[in-house]
Design a protein around this motif. Structure first.
Motif, PDB file in Angstrom:
ATOM      1  N   SER A 260     -12.472   2.549   2.901  1.00  0.00           N
ATOM      2  CA  SER A 260     -12.356   2.522   1.231  1.00  0.00           C
ATOM      3  C   SER A 260     -11.080   1.870   0.677  1.00  0.00           C
ATOM      4  CB  SER A 260     -12.469   3.776   0.699  1.00  0.00           C
ATOM      5  OG  SER A 260     -12.585   4.158  -0.626  1.00  0.00           O
ATOM      6  N   PRO A 261     -11.038   0.815  -0.538  1.00  0.00           N
ATOM      7  CA  PRO A 261      -9.874   0.011  -0.779  1.00  0.00           C
ATOM      8  C   PRO A 261      -8.918   1.052  -1.407  1.00  0.00           C
ATOM      9  CG  PRO A 261     -11.738  -0.345  -1.889  1.00  0.00           C
ATOM     10  CD  PRO A 261     -12.339   0.516  -0.971  1.00  0.00           C
ATOM     11  N   PHE A 262      -7.466   0.853  -0.992  1.00  0.00           N
ATOM     12  CA  PHE A 262      -6.418   1.140  -1.479  1.00  0.00           C
ATOM     13  C   PHE A 262      -5.260   0.173  -1.580  1.00  0.00           C
ATOM     14  CE2 PHE A 262      -2.288   3.529  -1.862  1.00  0.00           C
ATOM     15  CZ  PHE A 262      -2.301   4.136  -2.999  1.00  0.00           C
ATOM     16  N   PHE A 263      -5.084  -0.310  -2.691  1.00  0.00           N
ATOM     17  CA  PHE A 263      -3.939  -1.243  -2.770  1.00  0.00           C
ATOM     18  C   PHE A 263      -2.721  -0.815  -3.645  1.00  0.00           C
ATOM     19  CE2 PHE A 263      -8.028  -3.459  -2.366  1.00  0.00           C
ATOM     20  CZ  PHE A 263      -8.009  -4.408  -1.482  1.00  0.00           C
ATOM     21  N   GLY A 264      -2.812   0.465  -3.737  1.00  0.00           N
ATOM     22  CA  GLY A 264      -1.446   0.836  -4.483  1.00  0.00           C
ATOM     23  C   GLY A 264      -1.829   1.133  -6.079  1.00  0.00           C
ATOM     24  N   ALA A 265      -0.905   1.306  -6.645  1.00  0.00           N
ATOM     25  CA  ALA A 265      -1.004   1.425  -8.101  1.00  0.00           C
ATOM     26  C   ALA A 265      -0.328   0.185  -8.924  1.00  0.00           C
ATOM     27  CB  ALA A 265      -0.559   2.834  -8.655  1.00  0.00           C
ATOM     28  N   GLY A 266      -1.150  -0.073 -10.254  1.00  0.00           N
ATOM     29  CA  GLY A 266      -0.494  -0.958 -11.023  1.00  0.00           C
ATOM     30  C   GLY A 266      -1.420  -2.280 -10.864  1.00  0.00           C
TER      31      GLY A 266
ATOM     32  N   MET B 153      -1.269   1.845   3.463  1.00  0.00           N
ATOM     33  CA  MET B 153      -0.264   1.834   2.284  1.00  0.00           C
ATOM     34  C   MET B 153      -0.525   3.220   1.928  1.00  0.00           C
ATOM     35  SD  MET B 153      -0.685  -1.433   0.027  1.00  0.00           S
ATOM     36  CE  MET B 153       0.514  -0.989  -1.378  1.00  0.00           C
ATOM     37  N   LEU B 154      -1.616   3.830   1.841  1.00  0.00           N
ATOM     38  CA  LEU B 154      -1.846   5.165   1.325  1.00  0.00           C
ATOM     39  C   LEU B 154      -0.899   6.237   2.297  1.00  0.00           C
ATOM     40  CD1 LEU B 154      -3.376   7.192  -0.535  1.00  0.00           C
ATOM     41  CD2 LEU B 154      -5.184   7.314   1.455  1.00  0.00           C
ATOM     42  N   SER B 155      -0.610   5.984   3.663  1.00  0.00           N
ATOM     43  CA  SER B 155       0.227   6.729   4.414  1.00  0.00           C
ATOM     44  C   SER B 155       1.762   6.349   3.864  1.00  0.00           C
ATOM     45  CB  SER B 155       0.150   6.721   5.886  1.00  0.00           C
ATOM     46  OG  SER B 155      -1.176   7.036   6.342  1.00  0.00           O
ATOM     47  N   MET B 156       1.908   5.294   3.724  1.00  0.00           N
ATOM     48  CA  MET B 156       3.138   4.964   3.196  1.00  0.00           C
ATOM     49  C   MET B 156       3.714   5.684   1.923  1.00  0.00           C
ATOM     50  SD  MET B 156       4.126   1.226   4.841  1.00  0.00           S
ATOM     51  CE  MET B 156       2.583   0.474   4.337  1.00  0.00           C
ATOM     52  N   GLU B 157       2.726   5.484   1.002  1.00  0.00           N
ATOM     53  CA  GLU B 157       3.190   5.807  -0.426  1.00  0.00           C
ATOM     54  C   GLU B 157       2.883   7.344  -0.738  1.00  0.00           C
ATOM     55  OE1 GLU B 157       1.221   3.113  -3.075  1.00  0.00           O
ATOM     56  OE2 GLU B 157       2.129   1.516  -2.487  1.00  0.00           O
ATOM     57  N   LYS B 158       1.742   7.899  -0.056  1.00  0.00           N
ATOM     58  CA  LYS B 158       1.532   9.410  -0.210  1.00  0.00           C
ATOM     59  C   LYS B 158       1.497   9.793  -1.818  1.00  0.00           C
ATOM     60  CE  LYS B 158       3.600  11.107   3.981  1.00  0.00           C
ATOM     61  NZ  LYS B 158       3.600   9.370   4.590  1.00  0.00           N
ATOM     62  N   PRO B 159       0.357   9.315  -2.399  1.00  0.00           N
ATOM     63  CA  PRO B 159       0.376   9.779  -3.678  1.00  0.00           C
ATOM     64  C   PRO B 159      -0.324  10.818  -3.794  1.00  0.00           C
ATOM     65  CG  PRO B 159      -1.597   8.020  -3.113  1.00  0.00           C
ATOM     66  CD  PRO B 159      -0.592   8.322  -1.799  1.00  0.00           C
TER      67      PRO B 159
ATOM     68  N   VAL C 267      -9.801  -7.814   3.372  1.00  0.00           N
ATOM     69  CA  VAL C 267     -10.159  -6.505   2.940  1.00  0.00           C
ATOM     70  C   VAL C 267     -10.435  -5.464   4.251  1.00  0.00           C
ATOM     71  CG1 VAL C 267     -11.003  -7.148   0.579  1.00  0.00           C
ATOM     72  CG2 VAL C 267     -12.354  -6.931   2.690  1.00  0.00           C
ATOM     73  N   ASN C 268     -10.495  -6.168   5.105  1.00  0.00           N
ATOM     74  CA  ASN C 268     -10.823  -5.071   6.409  1.00  0.00           C
ATOM     75  C   ASN C 268      -9.311  -4.645   7.008  1.00  0.00           C
ATOM     76  OD1 ASN C 268     -13.550  -5.500   6.528  1.00  0.00           O
ATOM     77  ND2 ASN C 268     -13.210  -7.629   7.273  1.00  0.00           N
ATOM     78  N   ASN C 269      -8.173  -5.463   6.649  1.00  0.00           N
ATOM     79  CA  ASN C 269      -7.011  -4.679   7.148  1.00  0.00           C
ATOM     80  C   ASN C 269      -6.750  -3.069   7.002  1.00  0.00           C
ATOM     81  OD1 ASN C 269      -4.335  -4.314   7.703  1.00  0.00           O
ATOM     82  ND2 ASN C 269      -3.749  -6.473   6.907  1.00  0.00           N
ATOM     83  N   GLU C 270      -6.569  -2.658   7.839  1.00  0.00           N
ATOM     84  CA  GLU C 270      -6.419  -0.863   7.680  1.00  0.00           C
ATOM     85  C   GLU C 270      -5.256  -0.831   6.640  1.00  0.00           C
ATOM     86  OE1 GLU C 270      -6.011   1.087  11.333  1.00  0.00           O
ATOM     87  OE2 GLU C 270      -8.018   0.913  11.736  1.00  0.00           O
ATOM     88  N   LEU C 271      -3.936  -1.792   6.426  1.00  0.00           N
ATOM     89  CA  LEU C 271      -3.072  -1.716   5.607  1.00  0.00           C
ATOM     90  C   LEU C 271      -3.637  -1.305   4.153  1.00  0.00           C
ATOM     91  CD1 LEU C 271      -0.018  -1.949   4.942  1.00  0.00           C
ATOM     92  CD2 LEU C 271      -0.491  -4.218   4.452  1.00  0.00           C
ATOM     93  N   TYR C 272      -4.566  -1.814   4.007  1.00  0.00           N
ATOM     94  CA  TYR C 272      -5.233  -1.529   2.550  1.00  0.00           C
ATOM     95  C   TYR C 272      -6.507  -0.635   2.356  1.00  0.00           C
ATOM     96  CZ  TYR C 272      -2.099  -5.888   2.105  1.00  0.00           C
ATOM     97  OH  TYR C 272      -1.319  -6.704   2.116  1.00  0.00           O
ATOM     98  N   ASN C 273      -6.650   0.236   3.409  1.00  0.00           N
ATOM     99  CA  ASN C 273      -7.934   0.871   3.513  1.00  0.00           C
ATOM    100  C   ASN C 273      -7.587   2.259   3.877  1.00  0.00           C
ATOM    101  OD1 ASN C 273     -10.743  -0.813   3.211  1.00  0.00           O
ATOM    102  ND2 ASN C 273      -9.031  -1.964   4.373  1.00  0.00           N
TER     103      ASN C 273
END
Length: 395
Positions: free
Chosen positions: A119-125, A185-191, A136-142
């Protein structure tokens, strides 16, 4: 340089219809159908597809419209979708629409289950993930999620059927399961919202509807204000409020050519979990910014935040009408421009004129209220491409 992203489905469209013959006393203008019709329309689309967001997929979508005298645009509509992909996506739903099921009240509901390994997550903004290059398959953005849920809504005309004012109330519930990849990014940003949980919302809104037709509008428009409230009392662990303002306008440039335009502004206030950043409220819920319901040509939910705005302009042309087994079918073409952006507290959103556009065209196949939509779109910012197949006009 990464290759352009494509969604290439192979679809077989099956349209079945059965209508009663109008009474001999009914006088109908040439080329028009009587308002009081009976019978049904059914459409099914088996899908074999490749989508660089979801991989190789298979499934089916189908809809049935049942007509009855005096009930517009239909008496009942039921649609179902079953979809799987080899990358762990599941999207199953069952939806009902009864325009006059409870006297003057319209009853609408949906039961669904969604599961996405990516599921996509690119951060906020509005300038999120500047290093993203289209993979889009890169785990960094999912991240992985699973979300069973439902919603139920009652809609009516408080001042009579012919008055343009409509109001509605409803309730929606969903259980969100979130699993973040270790290096994402989700693990790094922890929103807020990393732990998932129950999402219950109270829904309410007003519409001012002056369209000449709900399913194929050519004149008039719809203005909408909607509110969604979440908190402990609604079965939600987070407390926030969402407001949505929407304007849809239709201009008949000729008997076959219609200019359609939509503007949407969605604002979230309070303790908003990250998985709500991409959602909008209203009768027609959208995701974005990016995807087939907001800005076509841009990756799904590419830009997300507490405040979202997008605009869609379509030039719709009815190319032909023809008879199949005694029933009238219509084929149309569409050219469109989409535009959107977001704002989010605590991040840089760029200049006021930094919007994200998508352009493209598509085909429409319709039988009365039943419409099959196919769109091809390109993001003018990245040059990447998308193709969509779904039911109904975008707006």
């Amino acid at each position: 340089m990464s290759a352009p992203l494509m969604f290439i489905p192979v679809a077989v469209v099956l349209i079945a219809s059965l209508s009663a013959t109008p009474a001999a006393s009914a006088r109908v203008a040439p080329g028009l159908e009587p308002v009081k019709t009976t019978g049904f329309d059914a459409i099914a689309i088996p899908l074999v597809s490749f989508n660089s967001d979801q991989g190789f997929g298979y499934g089916a979508v189908g809809g049935m419209y049942l007509y009855a005298p005096g009930k517009k645009p239909y008496a009942h509509a039921i649609s179902a979708q079953f979809f799987f992909s080899n990358r762990g996506v599941q999207n199953h739903s069952l939806k009902y629409d009864g325009p006059r099921l409870l006297g003057p009240l319209r009853v609408e509901g949906r039961l669904d289950y969604r599961r996405e390994i990516r599921s996509p997550f690119f951060g906020a903004g509005n300038q999120s993930a500047p290093d993203f290059r289209g993979d889009v398959n890169n785990e960094l953005y999912n991240f992985e999620k699973g979300t069973p849920g439902f919603w139920l809504r009652l809609r009516g005309h408080p001042f009579g059927d012919e008055h343009p004012l409509q109001s509605y109330v409803g309730y929606g519930w969903r259980h969100m399961r979130v699993e973040a990849y270790e290096r994402s990014m989700l693990s790094m940003e922890k929103p807020l919202g990393m732990d998932g949980g129950n999402m219950g919302q109270l829904l309410a809104g007003f519409l001012w509807d002056t369209r000449d037709s709900e399913s194929e509008p050519q004149r008039g428009g719809v203005e909408e204000f909607s509110l969604r409230v979440s908190g402990n009392a609604t079965g939600n662990r987070y407390h926030y409020v969402g407001l949505t303002l929407s304007e849809r306008r239709y201009f008949a440039l000729s008997p076959r050519l219609t200019l359609a335009h939509r503007m949407t502004l969605d604002m979230l206030f309070g303790d908003v979990p990250f998985y709500e950043w991409s959602n909008t409220g209203g009768v027609n819920v959208s995701e974005g910014i990016g995807g087939m319901n907001s800005v076509r040509g841009i990756e799904r939910n590419r830009f997300a935040g507490n405040i979202k705005a997008f605009m869609n302009t379509e030039l719709r042309y009815q190319a032909a009408r023809f008879q199949v087994l005694g029933q009238q079918l219509k084929v149309g073409a569409v050219a469109f421009v989409d535009l959107g952006r977001v704002w989010h507290p605590g991040v840089s959103d760029g200049k006021w004129w930094h919007w994200h556009p998508g352009v493209g065209g598509g085909l429409r196949f319709s039988r009365r209220a039943a419409v099959v939509r196919t769109d091809y779109a390109v993001s003018t910012g990245s040059g990447r491409q998308r193709f969509y197949v779904t039911f109904g006009h975008m707006f």
